[in-house]
Design a protein around this motif. Structure first.
Motif, short mmCIF file in Angstrom:
data_model
loop_
_atom_site.label_atom_id
_atom_site.label_comp_id
_atom_site.label_asym_id
_atom_site.label_seq_id
_atom_site.Cartn_x
_atom_site.Cartn_y
_atom_site.Cartn_z
N LEU A 222 23.33 33.17 -49.06
CA LEU A 222 24.18 32.17 -49.72
C LEU A 222 24.77 32.71 -51.02
O LEU A 222 25.96 32.48 -51.31
CB LEU A 222 23.38 30.91 -50.01
CG LEU A 222 23.21 29.92 -48.85
CD1 LEU A 222 22.33 28.76 -49.27
CD2 LEU A 222 24.57 29.40 -48.38
N THR A 223 23.96 33.39 -51.83
CA THR A 223 24.49 33.91 -53.09
C THR A 223 25.54 34.99 -52.85
O THR A 223 26.58 35.01 -53.51
CB THR A 223 23.36 34.47 -53.97
OG1 THR A 223 22.55 35.37 -53.19
CG2 THR A 223 22.49 33.38 -54.51
N THR A 224 25.27 35.88 -51.90
CA THR A 224 26.25 36.93 -51.58
C THR A 224 27.56 36.31 -51.10
O THR A 224 28.65 36.70 -51.51
CB THR A 224 25.69 37.88 -50.51
OG1 THR A 224 24.47 38.44 -50.97
CG2 THR A 224 26.68 39.00 -50.21
N TYR A 225 27.44 35.35 -50.20
CA TYR A 225 28.62 34.67 -49.65
C TYR A 225 29.41 33.97 -50.75
O TYR A 225 30.64 34.08 -50.82
CB TYR A 225 28.16 33.68 -48.59
CG TYR A 225 29.26 32.80 -48.04
CD1 TYR A 225 30.10 33.24 -47.03
CD2 TYR A 225 29.45 31.51 -48.53
CE1 TYR A 225 31.09 32.43 -46.53
CE2 TYR A 225 30.44 30.69 -48.05
CZ TYR A 225 31.27 31.15 -47.03
OH TYR A 225 32.26 30.34 -46.55
N GLU B 80 14.38 29.26 -57.16
CA GLU B 80 15.45 29.75 -56.29
C GLU B 80 16.30 28.62 -55.73
O GLU B 80 17.51 28.78 -55.55
CB GLU B 80 14.85 30.56 -55.13
CG GLU B 80 14.43 31.96 -55.48
CD GLU B 80 13.11 32.02 -56.19
OE1 GLU B 80 12.67 33.16 -56.50
OE2 GLU B 80 12.49 30.97 -56.44
N PHE B 81 15.66 27.49 -55.46
CA PHE B 81 16.38 26.35 -54.88
C PHE B 81 17.46 25.84 -55.83
O PHE B 81 18.56 25.49 -55.42
CB PHE B 81 15.39 25.24 -54.55
CG PHE B 81 16.01 24.02 -53.93
CD1 PHE B 81 16.47 24.03 -52.63
CD2 PHE B 81 16.14 22.85 -54.67
CE1 PHE B 81 17.05 22.91 -52.06
CE2 PHE B 81 16.71 21.72 -54.12
CZ PHE B 81 17.16 21.74 -52.80
N TYR B 82 17.15 25.82 -57.12
CA TYR B 82 18.06 25.25 -58.12
C TYR B 82 19.05 26.28 -58.66
O TYR B 82 20.18 25.93 -58.99
CB TYR B 82 17.25 24.66 -59.28
CG TYR B 82 16.28 23.60 -58.83
CD1 TYR B 82 16.72 22.33 -58.51
CD2 TYR B 82 14.93 23.88 -58.70
CE1 TYR B 82 15.84 21.34 -58.09
CE2 TYR B 82 14.03 22.92 -58.28
CZ TYR B 82 14.50 21.65 -57.97
OH TYR B 82 13.62 20.69 -57.53
N VAL B 83 18.63 27.53 -58.77
CA VAL B 83 19.49 28.55 -59.37
C VAL B 83 20.37 29.24 -58.33
O VAL B 83 21.51 29.62 -58.63
CB VAL B 83 18.63 29.60 -60.11
CG1 VAL B 83 19.49 30.72 -60.69
CG2 VAL B 83 17.85 28.93 -61.24
N LEU B 84 19.86 29.41 -57.12
CA LEU B 84 20.60 30.16 -56.09
C LEU B 84 21.17 29.27 -55.00
O LEU B 84 22.38 29.32 -54.71
CB LEU B 84 19.68 31.22 -55.46
CG LEU B 84 19.02 32.22 -56.40
CD1 LEU B 84 18.13 33.18 -55.63
CD2 LEU B 84 20.05 32.98 -57.21
N VAL B 85 20.34 28.45 -54.37
CA VAL B 85 20.77 27.70 -53.19
C VAL B 85 21.79 26.61 -53.54
O VAL B 85 22.90 26.59 -52.98
CB VAL B 85 19.56 27.08 -52.46
CG1 VAL B 85 20.03 26.19 -51.30
CG2 VAL B 85 18.65 28.19 -51.93
#
Length: 357
Positions: A101-104, A11-16
């Motif tokens: 973060l992803t939604t934003y 999640e840290f690398y793909v999303l954040v």
């Protein structure tokens, strides 16, 4: 530093990290506020989603309160390793951070693309897409498909609602798969990766959706004679016409503040394919429901004049690419990840709260 990186989940690398980059690259809160303020909210279309989604949230909240009340009365249970701890609090923060973060970043980046779309290039690419449709299919699918509604209103209702309520199904799917962490993670990864692959294409090859291009005629250009003929020969039903006009109020800016050039590739189709794929992972029997729904949803993208047939093809490609990338990333994580998914422990807590196990 090396060990720190290996202890961070995917999640840290793909999303954040990508979300932070997009947020910084496309201007921050000011652009988001000004860009999205011009999008009218179509409450009629969203009402069914709210009807089903918010009770689910309320249910989880009530179960959470009951769980906390029960554990507070039993110190031994409260102190057990299976309940809320500092580790879980960190996990809650991390998961919320990923989703927010992803939604934003998706909203911000889409707003930027819409606001900076070139009208001349949009006209040029949209015409080429329509021509390619005719070259491949020897007809104009969005207009010819209007025959379906005149043939069967029941079929029309299924097609239209399969398209309109994609995000209701996504919410329900995420709610269910929250109790099956692996499937939840894969779907969220694929959803966001699909967007990351697609939004540069929206900017470089902006395509106005068929209704905006040829029915509303956003650019006020002359509609070719053969297309006018198809529009007159295959009129939509009153039911479809009313719904399409509502969507037009959402996608068409009356003051030309933005251009809705996200038709190609179709993310409705890409995300729909992901739903089918990961529904099968959740339970093979779901394929009996997901495939018919996907066929109707894909048909609905064209039937409601929201996408060209070419958009559907590219949407399928984007969906397949995203699923493939996720499968490779999961294999890499299993090979190099050193931690025990402490940052994702909230999944297990929610499963215990809701399911009691």
């Amino acid at each position: 530093m090396k060990h720190f990186l290996k202890r961070m989940p995917l999640e840290f690398y793909v999303l954040v990290l990508p979300s932070i980059f997009l947020a910084l690259a496309f201007g921050g809160a000011g652009l988001l506020k000004s860009g999205l303020a011009s999008f009218p909210v179509n409450k009629d279309v969203l009402s069914l989603e709210n009807l089903f989604f918010y009770p689910l949230i309320l249910f989880v909240f009530v179960r959470f309160v009951v769980f906390m009340f029960t554990t507070a009365r039993d110190p031994e249970t409260l102190n057990s390793s299976n309940n809320i701890s500092l580790k879980t609090i960190y996990s809650i923060f991390f998961i919320i951070l990923c989703l927010v973060l992803t939604t934003y970043s998706v909203a911000l980046t889409t707003s930027w693309v819409f606001q900076n779309a070139d009208s001349v290039r949009s006209i040029e690419i949209s015409k080429k897409i329509m021509s390619f449709d005719f070259l491949v299919f020897k007809t104009y699918p969005p207009f010819v498909l209007q025959k379906l509604g005149h043939y069967s209103h029941l079929l029309e209702v299924f097609i239209v609602n399969s398209y309109l309520h994609l995000f209701l199904l996504i919410k329900l799917f995420l709610f269910v798969t929250f109790f099956k962490k692996d499937v939840f993670r894969k779907f969220v990864f694929a959803f966001f990766i699909g967007f990351l692959v697609t939004f540069p294409l929206w900017y470089m090859f902006p395509v106005m959706y068929p209704s905006g291009m040829y029915r509303v005629n956003v650019f006020n250009v002359e509609v070719p004679k053969d297309i006018r003929g198809y529009i007159e020969k295959y009129p939509p039903t009153e039911y479809n016409r009313a719904l399409v006009e509502r969507l037009d109020t959402y996608w068409v800016s009356p003051t030309s503040e933005f251009l809705s050039v996200s038709a190609n590739p179709s993310m409705h189709v890409a995300w729909g394919l992901m739903l089918v794929w990961f529904s099968f992972e959740l339970s093979p029997y779901l394929i009996l429901l997901s495939i018919p729904w996907f066929v109707m949803q894909t048909t609905g993208t064209m039937y409601m004049f929201q996408h060209f047939a070419t958009d559907v093809i590219t949407g399928l490609i984007i969906g397949a690419i995203s699923i493939f990338i996720v499968s490779k990333l999961i294999k890499l994580e299993k090979k190099y990840y050193l931690d025990d998914y402490k940052l994702l422990s909230f999944f297990d807590v929610i499963k215990k709260i809701v399911l009691g196990r």
